[in-house]
Design an enzyme around this catalytic site. Structure first.
Site, short mmCIF file in Angstrom:
data_model
loop_
_atom_site.label_atom_id
_atom_site.label_comp_id
_atom_site.label_asym_id
_atom_site.label_seq_id
_atom_site.Cartn_x
_atom_site.Cartn_y
_atom_site.Cartn_z
N HIS A 185 81.45 11.79 20.05
CA HIS A 185 80.55 12.85 20.51
C HIS A 185 80.66 14.12 19.68
CE1 HIS A 185 78.07 11.42 23.76
NE2 HIS A 185 79.04 10.55 24.02
N HIS B 276 71.95 11.86 31.09
CA HIS B 276 71.41 11.04 30.02
C HIS B 276 69.90 10.87 30.16
CE1 HIS B 276 75.71 9.87 29.94
NE2 HIS B 276 75.49 9.83 28.64
N HIS C 273 82.66 12.36 32.83
CA HIS C 273 81.52 11.55 32.40
C HIS C 273 81.07 10.63 33.52
CE1 HIS C 273 79.15 8.98 29.54
NE2 HIS C 273 78.95 10.18 29.01
N PHE D 235 78.80 3.65 31.03
CA PHE D 235 78.88 5.10 31.19
C PHE D 235 80.05 5.52 32.07
CE2 PHE D 235 74.12 5.66 30.20
CZ PHE D 235 74.41 6.06 28.91
N HIS E 132 73.45 6.80 19.08
CA HIS E 132 74.44 7.08 20.12
C HIS E 132 74.72 5.89 21.03
CE1 HIS E 132 75.26 8.23 24.35
NE2 HIS E 132 76.24 8.90 23.79
N HIS F 116 77.04 17.31 26.52
CA HIS F 116 78.13 16.71 25.75
C HIS F 116 78.79 17.72 24.81
CE1 HIS F 116 76.22 13.00 27.25
NE2 HIS F 116 77.44 12.50 27.17
N HIS G 179 78.13 3.23 21.36
CA HIS G 179 78.81 2.88 22.62
C HIS G 179 78.88 1.36 22.78
CE1 HIS G 179 79.72 6.52 25.03
NE2 HIS G 179 78.77 7.10 24.29
#
Length: 566
Positions: A356, A190, A169, A343, A321, A199, A325
């Site tokens: 995910h 992203h 990632h 990230f 999403h 993902h 996070h």
């Protein structure tokens, strides 16, 4: 003698022509490899890797943007991961080690193998909701904990180890991975149409590595159902400090029994559990139903070889999403809201994988829940590719088209409800509607230091014109060093009177910290049809749009309304 001289002359002419052809073909390629497309025959003769040379013949310059969703065969090229280029990531100040997030490199491009589907005779792995102990999820969570422990026990140099899995990632989100043919351009997964397929592949390979280490081919990653009332808490196994699934860099305020807030920014709301569930369901409805009638609105905008990254995220990526996070990471005591809130570090928290898995499930739900809910058919999307190590530590190139049929991938999701399908948001009563006579003219671009309201003219819909009416918030420049959020309201100049889950809240732009990026340059799109219908404004000539800053610095380039057809 004359015949011999003629033959020699002909040979010399032929040799000169061959030389000229060679220079004509290969000199431009050497100077600008991405400006030309070579046939597979020439590539085979030269020994060049076609995946490495595959790049755009009509690429936009870095920084350029295209508002159109190009149709299949429009002349672009798929994004391809360069197997031989992976550099240092752009990390934020005060980042936590390790500071290098590239996987073990292959010996050569030829060492990369192409993805093949698993044997159809393999057991079908069923992913179950983490909250449902009655369906065997408690056993699945215990297996996930053992798998993470086994990964942590592997040498850090092993691509199957937990830190190397987490680093995937980081590499794809922090500028380490590069586009093949465009070494100056990072590959960012992203804020574009790559979000969902990347993902999916990520969780797929993590799951297969876990199953191999466990010696259990039926193992499947449980999914964290934050979109269902019964799953809106962190699964208790993930909160157990003695478990391999626990992460010290997680918000202590949000441990069970705290309900997740899918509208979270930085402050806790004083809502009852019932009110929080209602708000969460309305947010998921907006992002999955009214806000996502087209592939680009759900998946995100096209991103092709040679393009700068982050052209525009889809609805679910922005929220829930990104919000999940943010809510999960330690935003109070960690400088970059690690782990989940940044990230580069988010996959270091084992909760990343159930999170995910649920996001992936929502892709399957969206595809089966409405007319027009179909994936792109553009070959530039289908042939875009990523690199992952498999359960045998082999480096595999996987394309988007490889990831479209979960039956062929030999996994499925246990049936769960979708109560948000009926959570259509209510209209706020007693608001000033229509165009406000005191509305001041706005000259874009503007820094969003305070709420900004502007009347946006709706284009005339001719007899031959059709498509989905969409508000475009363009030229977004968000501070890359901070968490940024602003909300978009429609026909609600009195936005202070509107509750978070109301109909007038058309959407939220949400960006996590982007390490090493001064400004996140992107766009946002909001489907208007159902909103205007509910507000009885579908006959109006203009729409009043109010942008309300929530946190972080952001600049807006402009607002316009278009009709999108895909």
């Amino acid at each position: 003698m004359a015949g011999s001289n003629g033959t020699l002359l002909a040979f010399r002419i032929l040799l000169c022509c061959a030389l000229a052809s060679t220079v004509t073909i290969f000199l431009p390629l050497a100077l600008r490899p991405c400006a030309y497309t070579l046939s597979r025959t020439i590539l085979a003769v030269t020994g060049l890797d076609p995946q490495v040379i595959s790049c755009t013949s009509a690429a936009k310059a870095p920084g350029g943007r295209s508002d159109a969703v190009n149709k299949a065969g429009s002349g672009g090229r798929p994004i391809v991961t360069d197997p031989l280029r992976c550099g240092e990531p752009s990390l934020p100040p005060h980042a936590f080690p390790p500071f290098h997030c590239c996987p073990p490199p292959p010996s050569s491009a030829a060492a990369v193998i192409n993805f093949t589907f698993p044997d159809p005779g393999e057991p079908l792995r069923t992913r179950r909701p983490a909250h449902d102990a009655g369906a065997g999820a408690d056993d699945d969570m215990a297996k996930l904990a053992r798998a993470v422990a086994l990964m942590r026990a592997l040498p850090a140099s092993d691509p199957r180890s937990f830190i190397q899995q987490a680093n995937i990632h980081c590499a794809y989100c922090s500028g380490a991975r590069r586009q093949a043919g465009w070494p100056e351009l990072p590959l960012q997964v992203h804020f574009s149409w790559l979000f969902f397929p990347f993902h999916r592949a990520y969780v797929y390979f993590f799951e297969r590595i876990s199953a191999a280490l466990l010696g259990d081919p039926s193992f499947a990653v449980p999914f964290w159902t934050w979109d269902l009332p019964e799953g809106m808490r962190v699964p208790p196994e993930l909160a157990d400090e003695a478990s391999p699934l626990h992460d010290a860099f997680r918000s202590p305020r949000h441990a069970p029994p705290r309900l997740i807030d899918l509208d979270f920014a930085y402050a806790e709301k004083n809502l009852t559990d019932e009110e929080q569930v209602e708000l969460n369901l309305r947010i998921v409805y907006k992002q999955m139903v009214s806000g996502a009638p087209l592939p680009s609105l759900f998946h995100g905008m096209p991103y092709r070889a040679g393009d700068p990254g982050m052209p525009g995220a889809g609805t679910v990526e922005l929220s829930p999403h990104n919000i999940v996070h943010r809510w999960t990471g330690d935003y109070l005591s960690r400088p970059n809201h690690e782990d989940m809130g940044a990230f580069y570090s988010s996959a270091r928290d084992p909760i990343f994988y159930p999170h995910h898995a649920n996001t992936d499930r929502l892709w399957e739900v969206w595809r089966g829940s409405g007319a027009g809910h179909a994936d792109f058919t553009d070959p530039d999307w289908l042939d875009s590719s990523f690199l992952f190590y498999d359960e045998e530590a082999r480096l595999v190139r996987v394309t988007v088209r490889d990831m479209l049929d979960i039956g062929k991938l030999r996994y499925a999701y246990a049936e769960v409800g979708t109560p948000w399908l009926t959570a259509r948001p209510p209209v706020t009563p007693d608001l000033i509607r229509g165009r406000c006579p005191d509305l001041k003219s706005v000259r874009f671009p503007v820094s969003l230091d305070a709420a900004v309201s502007a009347a946006v003219t709706r284009p005339r819909r001719g007899k031959a014109q059709h498509g989905v009416e969409v508000l475009v918030v363009e030229g977004i420049e968000a501070d890359g060093g901070d968490f940024v959020r602003f909300d978009v309201y429609v026909n609600a100049v009195e936005h202070e009177k509107v509750s978070p889950g109301a109909r007038e809240v058309a959407g939220s732009f949400v960006s996590l910290k982007q390490p090493g990026v001064e400004a996140v340059q992107t766009s946002m799109r909001v489907a208007l049809h159902e909103i205007l219908e509910d507000l009885s404004a579908d006959g109006d000539e203009s729409v009043t749009v109010t942008l309300v800053p929530v946190t972080g610095r952001v600049r807006i380039g402009g607002l316009r309304i278009v009709y999108m057809v895909e």
